[in-house]
Design a protein around this motif. Structure first.
Motif, PDB file in Angstrom:
ATOM      1  N   ASN A   1       0.881  -1.257   0.004  1.00 35.15           N
ATOM      2  CA  ASN A   1      -0.030   0.016   0.090  1.00 35.15           C
ATOM      3  C   ASN A   1       0.794   1.338   0.119  1.00 35.15           C
ATOM      4  O   ASN A   1       1.981   1.379   0.758  1.00 35.15           O
ATOM      5  CB  ASN A   1      -0.958  -0.048   1.188  1.00 35.15           C
ATOM      6  CG  ASN A   1      -1.959  -1.202   1.200  1.00 35.15           C
ATOM      7  OD1 ASN A   1      -2.304  -1.603   0.313  1.00 35.15           O
ATOM      8  ND2 ASN A   1      -2.233  -1.640   2.341  1.00 35.15           N
TER       9      ASN A   1
ATOM     10  N   LYS B   1      -5.416   8.778   3.878  1.00 33.72           N
ATOM     11  CA  LYS B   1      -4.379   7.655   4.368  1.00 33.72           C
ATOM     12  C   LYS B   1      -3.028   8.070   4.181  1.00 33.72           C
ATOM     13  O   LYS B   1      -2.274   7.972   5.214  1.00 33.72           O
ATOM     14  CB  LYS B   1      -4.469   6.167   3.784  1.00 33.72           C
ATOM     15  CG  LYS B   1      -5.759   5.612   4.356  1.00 33.72           C
ATOM     16  CD  LYS B   1      -5.988   4.318   3.666  1.00 33.72           C
ATOM     17  CE  LYS B   1      -7.415   3.386   4.253  1.00 33.72           C
ATOM     18  NZ  LYS B   1      -7.269   2.158   3.705  1.00 33.72           N
TER      19      LYS B   1
ATOM     20  N   HIS C   1       0.230   4.124   1.353  1.00 32.89           N
ATOM     21  CA  HIS C   1       0.404   4.686   2.738  1.00 32.89           C
ATOM     22  C   HIS C   1       1.333   3.871   3.609  1.00 32.89           C
ATOM     23  O   HIS C   1       2.049   4.688   4.389  1.00 32.89           O
ATOM     24  CB  HIS C   1      -0.979   4.797   3.422  1.00 32.89           C
ATOM     25  CG  HIS C   1      -1.682   3.666   3.653  1.00 32.89           C
ATOM     26  ND1 HIS C   1      -2.497   3.114   2.663  1.00 32.89           N
ATOM     27  CD2 HIS C   1      -1.522   2.838   4.652  1.00 32.89           C
ATOM     28  CE1 HIS C   1      -3.009   2.049   3.241  1.00 32.89           C
ATOM     29  NE2 HIS C   1      -2.421   1.609   4.348  1.00 32.89           N
TER      30      HIS C   1
END
Length: 341
Positions: free
Chosen positions: A225, A275, A227
């Motif tokens: 991911n 995020k 983030h």
């Protein structure tokens, strides 16, 4: 006369399709004294089976889960026997001659602790993926030559503040003294933190352009991911600044870095990337929550590793940048001429 042993360390996580390109190219490479070590971070795509069936001489370290890029490389380093280490990403391809020019340079320059070849894009070999990076007074890096068309003017030996971790040759005797990667970094900025220590220890880092590797880019990162990447990137940059800078530079650079990082968080928030925005604040929190560890590591590096002052090396490795550089750093660095002096 037998050439010095080079230990090639490759970290893999579900990268069988990359290894199918990388490993055959390493076997074809003509350097006559090398060992290959693959550290696998919990792959479930039959990467291990592929290696053992096709390349039984390769040393394989199998982890049950993703230990991170930093710790996995440290595992490979502990198994390495070479005079030189060569850290290589799994999403790379090497030409027939890559190690000899790098080894020859290091054998002729005993004050050099690390070298990096030209890193070209595997999907577009006329473009540079990296020449390496320079310091800026904000703590952010200036990625010299990123995305630029390869040319003769860029094929000159030059000192680097930080080399690219996807293809990095290291003098093992130096790493035995200063350590490889800080395992608190997990991934991202770990090679810059290492290169910083190399300079502080009184050694140099060079870009050696008479050989190259091809790099696919973002191989393992695609599986993470953004983030998560953002958190480690910001955390590690701040951590490294605190650990490695001299006191007077620290009190100048750290506030600027935090200010720009807050600005990045606000920009993410305003563009709906919630995020990613909060991952930067999570990085701040990690530094504060682990401040005793951060301070202890700073004390160790300043007392035990530092042999020279910042002024002995940092000015020649620092690039002056304006707002436009940071705008393109966050929006697309390929649009910026990163070969400016």
């Amino acid at each position: 006369m037998k050439s010095p042993l080079v230990s090639i360390i490759i970290i893999n996580m579900n990268g069988k399709s990359y290894l199918e390109i990388c490993l055959p190219s390493l076997i074809r490479e003509i350097y006559n004294n090398k060992e290959i070590i693959v550290v696998d971070n919990g792959s479930v795509d039959k990467s291990i089976e592929f290696i053992r069936e096709n390349y039984p001489k390769i040393i394989v370290i199998k982890n049950k889960y993703n230990t991170g890029f930093a710790e996995a490389n440290n595992q490979g380093y502990k198994k390495a026997h070479g005079k030189y280490l060569f850290l290589l990403n799994n999403d790379t391809k090497v030409p027939k001659i890559v190690f000899k020019p790098l080894v020859d340079f290091m054998e002729s320059n005993l004050n050099v602790g690390a070298v990096q070849p030209r890193v070209l894009r595997q999907d577009d070999p006329e473009k540079l993926d990296s020449i390496g990076s320079y310091f800026t007074k904000t703590g952010y890096l200036y990625h010299f030559g990123f995305g630029h068309k390869d040319s003769d003017k860029l094929k000159k030996v030059r000192p680097l503040f930080s080399a690219k971790g996807c293809a990095l040759m290291l003098r093992k005797s130096l790493i035995d003294k200063i350590g490889l990667f800080d395992e608190d970094f997990f991934a991202y900025f770990e090679e810059t933190d290492l290169c910083w220590r190399i300079w502080l220890a009184g050694f140099k880092i060079f870009y050696v352009p008479n050989t190259y590797i091809l790099h696919k880019g973002w191989g393992t990162t695609r599986k993470m991911n953004f983030h998560f990447i953002n958190f480690h990137s910001y955390k590690n940059r701040i951590f490294s600044i605190i650990k490695n800078l001299g006191f007077w530079n620290l009190i100048y650079v750290l506030p600027l870095n935090i200010f720009l990082s807050i600005g990045a968080s606000v920009a993410y928030f305003l563009t709906g990337k919630i995020k990613e925005s909060f991952s930067i604040w999570k990085a701040f929190y990690w530094i504060i929550a682990n401040i005793k560890k951060v301070v202890a590591e700073r004390k160790y590096i300043q007392d035990k590793i530092r042999k020279i002052k910042d002024s002995d090396f940092l000015p020649q490795l620092t690039k002056k940048v304006g707002f436009s550089y940071f705008f393109y750093l966050f929006t697309g660095l390929e649009k910026y001429d990163t070969t400016k002096k």
